[in-house]
Design an enzyme around this catalytic site. Structure first.
Site, PDB file in Angstrom:
ATOM      1  N   GLU A 164       0.708  -1.152   0.208  1.00 12.81           N
ATOM      2  CA  GLU A 164      -0.086   0.031  -0.113  1.00 12.81           C
ATOM      3  C   GLU A 164       0.591   1.341  -0.132  1.00 12.81           C
ATOM      4  OE1 GLU A 164      -2.925  -0.135   3.032  1.00 12.81           O
ATOM      5  OE2 GLU A 164      -4.005  -1.725   1.922  1.00 12.81           O
ATOM      6  N   GLU A 349      -5.738  -8.460   0.341  1.00 12.00           N
ATOM      7  CA  GLU A 349      -6.341  -8.363   1.458  1.00 12.00           C
ATOM      8  C   GLU A 349      -7.784  -8.034   1.415  1.00 12.00           C
ATOM      9  OE1 GLU A 349      -4.768  -5.255   4.043  1.00 12.00           O
ATOM     10  OE2 GLU A 349      -2.624  -5.692   3.530  1.00 12.00           O
TER      11      GLU A 349
END
Ligand code: FCB
Length: 443
Positions: A164, A349
């Protein structure tokens, strides 16, 4: 609920964690991280909590991995500060020994090790040198990559450079919500670019070693305008550049999105263009983290990007995040059409926090079961629509240190009592394990 047999033959079911959130950074000679510094400042993290003990996974990894028997893959990260307590220089052999044992333990349980090299625990010494705002970090990260690979590169199934980048840069340097807690547009532009450069350098090192299955993990949100007014439509488009295109576009095309150039362009490092070739070298797969949807309206009196969120009435998680499974289908199809084509995608995720309680030895998390079921349906639909999605990792294997929310928010399939370290599998865990069974093709 869909079952294993509904998915392509080689589709992988797994769970994800990250080093700082579970290991216990007080153990095994890990160095201090910028999260320790950030958490120590009142107001940054709920109860000033940090990852010193977390789930004590450092000592309990074997029993934790036993819980993954029957799954196909495990996504975990190595901690830069555990391997190199000062970020560069002396190596902590104890740290490398731990990851060596961990990878073996993952393989012994028939799981494919999906490694992420950076999931946010920047060594404090490097943070003191400017961290992600310092261009030299690309070389430091490349060196750390080589050190980790020298030890475990022979046994990992897949490598992601960075988790991320949006959180590493924008959330941490512009919004100030994560370490180092800056709200500085110049720092943001440099962090954005340096995270990409670090990815590019690490990819180059990994390729040179002959390592395969290389990618990156990006986070995406479903976005919608708060109304059909032109200014809200424009705000949603701007925020789409900021949230969803900020990293995928440079990685796949070597260019920054228009709204990024308008807002951050003048703050980018000199001759940033020269780096774009390295940054956009081909990857083998893309990791997609997806949790929620945001509703965007124009906020003309606020500085760039002059957008804000509004809350709408819908089912939400304990985080207050909208539950919007269709957004996962939207994200996967958009990425495939616009950027990734046939390149494999992994949902690296997806999951939800809930105020789970152990009652008579069980955790009845029917909301989570529903969440997982509905998101798997959307992945299945995306595959039917031609997306090359090859796996799903639930976030997270167990309740853990949820960054600025401390131990308050529970995302796990396994409940953790942080006083006693007792693990209690939740009902969602039992269900997911059932539906992915190979022997009966699921239930
Ligand atoms: C993601 C992070 C992960 C966890 C989940 C809830 O942004 O990658 O560490 O915090 O959100």
């Amino acid at each position: 609920m869909l079952k294993r047999a509904d998915f392509p033959e080689n589709f992988l079911f797994g769970a994800a964690t990250s080093a700082y959130q579970i290991e216990g950074h007080a153990f095994g000679g890990a160095g201090p991280t910028h999260w320790d510094t950030f958490a120590a400042k009142p107001g940054n993290v709920v109860n000033n909590e940090n990852g010193a003990v977390a789930c004590d996974h450092y000592h309990r990894y074997e029993q934790d991995l036993d819980l993954l028997l029957g799954f196909d893959a495990y996504r975990f990260s190595t901690s830069w500060a555990r391997v190199l307590p000062e970020g560069r220089g002396p190596v902590n052999q104890e740290g490398l020994d731990f990851y060596d044992r961990l990878v073996d333990a993952v393989l012994e349980r028939g799981l494919k090790p999906f490694l992420t090299l950076y999931h946010w625990e920047l060594p404090a010494t490097l943070a003191d040198l400017g961290g992600w705002t310092n261009r030299e970090i690309a070389g430091w990260f490349g060196d750390y990559t080589d050190i980790v690979m020298d030890r475990i590169g022979d046994r990992v199934a897949s490598v992601a450079t960075i988790n991320e980048p949006w959180c590493v840069s924008y959330l941490s340097h512009f919004l100030g919500h994560h370490a180092p807690g800056l709200r500085d547009i110049g720092a943001t532009a440099n962090a954005v670019h340096n995270v990409l450069l670090a990815h590019g350098v690490a990819m180059e090192r990994l390729r040179a070693r002959g390592q395969d299955n290389l990618g990156i993990v990006l986070n995406f949100e479903a976005l919608r305008p708060g109304s059909q007014k032109p200014e809200d439509l424009a705000a949603a488009a701007t925020y789409d550049d900021v949230m969803n295109r900020l990293f995928i576009q440079p990685l796949m095309t070597g260019t920054y999105p228009d709204a990024i150039m308008a807002g951050l362009g003048s703050h980018l490092p000199q001759r940033w263009q020269d780096d774009m070739d390295l940054i956009s070298k081909p990857m083998d797969w893309l990791g997609v983290n997806y949790y929620t949807r945001q509703t965007i309206v124009a906020a003309p009196s606020e500085p760039w990007p002059s957008t804000r969120f509004i809350t709408t009435d819908c089912d939400k998680t304990q985080m207050g995040w909208d539950i919007y499974p269709e957004g996962l289908h939207e994200t996967l199809t958009w990425l495939t059409d616009e950027f990734t084509g046939d390149m494999p995608l992994f949902v690296t995720e997806n999951g939800m926090a809930w105020d789970d309680k152990v009652i008579n030895g069980t955790v009845n998390d029917s909301e989570r079961m529903d969440y997982i079921s509905r998101h798997l349906q959307q992945i299945h639909r995306a595959i039917g629509d031609g997306c090359n999605v090859q796996g799903f990792f639930y976030w997270s294997l167990m309740d853990n240190y949820e960054w600025a929310f401390g131990y308050d928010k529970r995302f796990g399939m396994i409940h953790v009592d942080f006083e006693t370290q007792k693990r209690t599998p939740k009902e969602s865990y039992h269900l997911l394990k059932q539906v992915i069974r190979r022997d009966r093709g699921g239930i």
